[in-house]
Design an enzyme around this catalytic site. Structure first.
Site, short mmCIF file in Angstrom:
data_model
loop_
_atom_site.label_atom_id
_atom_site.label_comp_id
_atom_site.label_asym_id
_atom_site.label_seq_id
_atom_site.Cartn_x
_atom_site.Cartn_y
_atom_site.Cartn_z
N GLU A 154 0.96 -1.15 -0.06
CA GLU A 154 0.12 0.02 -0.03
C GLU A 154 0.74 1.22 0.00
OE1 GLU A 154 -0.27 2.27 2.63
OE2 GLU A 154 1.10 1.16 4.04
N PHE A 155 0.09 2.38 -0.51
CA PHE A 155 1.10 3.59 -0.57
C PHE A 155 0.05 4.59 0.04
CE2 PHE A 155 3.19 0.88 -3.58
CZ PHE A 155 4.46 1.09 -3.22
N CYS A 266 4.64 4.77 9.67
CA CYS A 266 5.25 4.06 8.65
C CYS A 266 6.73 4.51 8.66
CB CYS A 266 4.67 4.51 7.35
SG CYS A 266 3.23 3.81 7.25
#
Length: 440
Positions: A154-155, A266
């Protein structure tokens, strides 16, 4: 398509909701009964703009199902996404306990051939470990089920996750078989009108891509924060320097804002995990280690500026904090600069009045109990100012960008502002304020 998403955190919930918005039938599975009960009553465990509307609409329509029963979900699915957390372990490596637990649950309950897609951020090689783990368990069960494995990192940016999911700038897919690429391209076709946005590669490169992307962005931030110190030492202005370098297309304006450090779920975790991966393979990373160290020190910049202004002993002083989340448009306080600043100021004798439009509850849970007696949480930005000796801005929520400085002047004991995100114009100095910024 019929999809199962294991995990209802940021990644799992946003991914599942967006897939369901496009008409797919999606099961979101989690072992947390309280969370699932809340979601079934349209109570979301996170704040993310526009997510609540999609969840309610899709859930009411029957396309989004929340359950603790993985058997129920797997019996009615084509593709299984693993989107559980991979927190940082004590040794700096990614803790894969939740990944392996999900793999074991799949192996114990799957009844037909399936595609397993890992969307969680995982170290290189994890997809193959998961595949081998599931296949070994299936063999022990004597179960004639075939699985394929794929990586689909995922981004999503917290605060803009729904838009990122619905309008991705790229969809990275790592797989071994052409038919797996095609199945996932079909799934994402409703999100990606331009097929050039698919980036297809081997599984290990896909796993690495997520880490490298976050490490690069973290590097840009730490680089600019280091430049801000040089600017302060020489009398240059980092804001003007940013405009000068950002106009170069090779550099661009994104992630070159000096500030009081990055946080979140993150960047800190992924930089450390990538460092750990490199060391495990016999390479000592130099740049990444410095990126992390610069960021750790940057979180102390505001504290040091306060000490320079008020002295080491802050007893009897009170400070207003604007912004607790690690960035705007999220309630996430993981690795947030606010935690460092508040703890340090309290340890030096100060008291705190804090305001954030969404992150107060998360901050209250994250900060150690020993500090809570010295913190007053308030429900308005101006309410945080009363009786305080200075304002410290940590998170650049829009409501903080253009405050009424006459109210600040009236309510603060001293007209002192520590601007951790460089959002204020120096012209407020003409209004009698002391303004302390970063790199300018």
């Amino acid at each position: 398509m019929k999809i199962t998403v294991i995990g209802t955190g940021y990644v799992g919930l946003v991914t599942g909701a967006c897939f369901s918005k496009m008409g797919n039938k999606v099961y979101c599975v989690d072992i947390d009964e309280e969370k699932i009960n809340g979601l079934n009553n349209n109570i979301l465990p996170i704040f993310e703009p526009n997510l609540d509307t999609i969840v309610k609409t899709s859930h009411d329509r029957g396309d989004l199902i929340f359950t603790t029963s993985i058997r129920e979900a797997l019996d009615d699915t084509d593709i299984v996404f693993i989107a559980v957390g991979t927190p940082l372990g004590e040794d700096g490596s990614a803790n894969l306990d939740y990944i392996y637990a999900a793999a074991d649950d799949i192996a114990d309950n799957i009844t037909h051939d399936s595609l397993i897609v890992i969307k969680s951020t995982v170290p290189v090689g994890t997809c193959f470990d998961v595949r081998d783990r599931i296949e070994s368990a299936l063999n022990k069960r004597g179960c004639d089920v075939e699985i394929d494995i794929a990586s689909n990192p995922e981004f999503l940016k917290e605060g803009n996750a729904v838009n990122d999911c619905m309008h991705p700038d790229r969809v990275v897919i790592g797989a071994e078989k052409a038919e797996v690429f095609e199945r996932l391209k079909d799934l994402y076709s409703s999100f990606v009108q331009n097929h050039d946005r698919f980036v297809l590669m081997d599984v290990k490169s896909s796993e690495m891509t997520k880490y490298v992307a976050n490490a690069m962005l973290a590097t840009k931030i730490s680089f600019m924060n280091e430049m801000s110190h040089i600017c302060e030492a020489t009398g240059a202005n980092i804001q003007k320097v940013r405009l000068g370098i950002g106009s170069d297309k090779r550099i661009g304006y994104d992630f070159i804002y000096a500030g009081c450090g990055y946080g979140g779920s993150c960047f800190p975790k992924d930089v450390q995990s990538l460092i750990n991966t490199a060391k495990q393979h016999g390479y000592e990373p130099r740049i990444l280690a410095d990126v992390e160290e610069v960021n750790r020190e940057q979180k102390m910049v505001l504290v040091n500026k306060v000490i320079d202004r008020f002295g080491e002993d802050l007893s009897g002083l009170s400070f207003a904090i604007w912004g607790l989340s690690f960035k705007p448009y999220t309630d996430d306080v993981r690795e947030a600069t606010s935690l460092v600043v508040v703890r340090q100021l309290i340890e030096k004798g100060a008291s705190i009045k804090a305001y954030d439009s969404h992150a107060i509850d998360e901050f209250r849970r994250a900060v150690d109990n020993e500090y809570l007696d010295s913190i007053e949480f308030v429900d308005s930005r101006y309410g945080a100012l009363d009786g305080c000796d200075a304002l410290i801005l940590i998170t650049e929520w829009k409501e903080f960008r253009n405050p009424d400085f006459s109210i600040l002047s009236e309510r603060l004991n001293q007209k002192v502002i520590f601007d951790g995100r460089n959002i204020y114009d120096k012209k407020i100095i003409d209004l009698g304020f002391e303004l302390y910024q970063i790199g300018c």
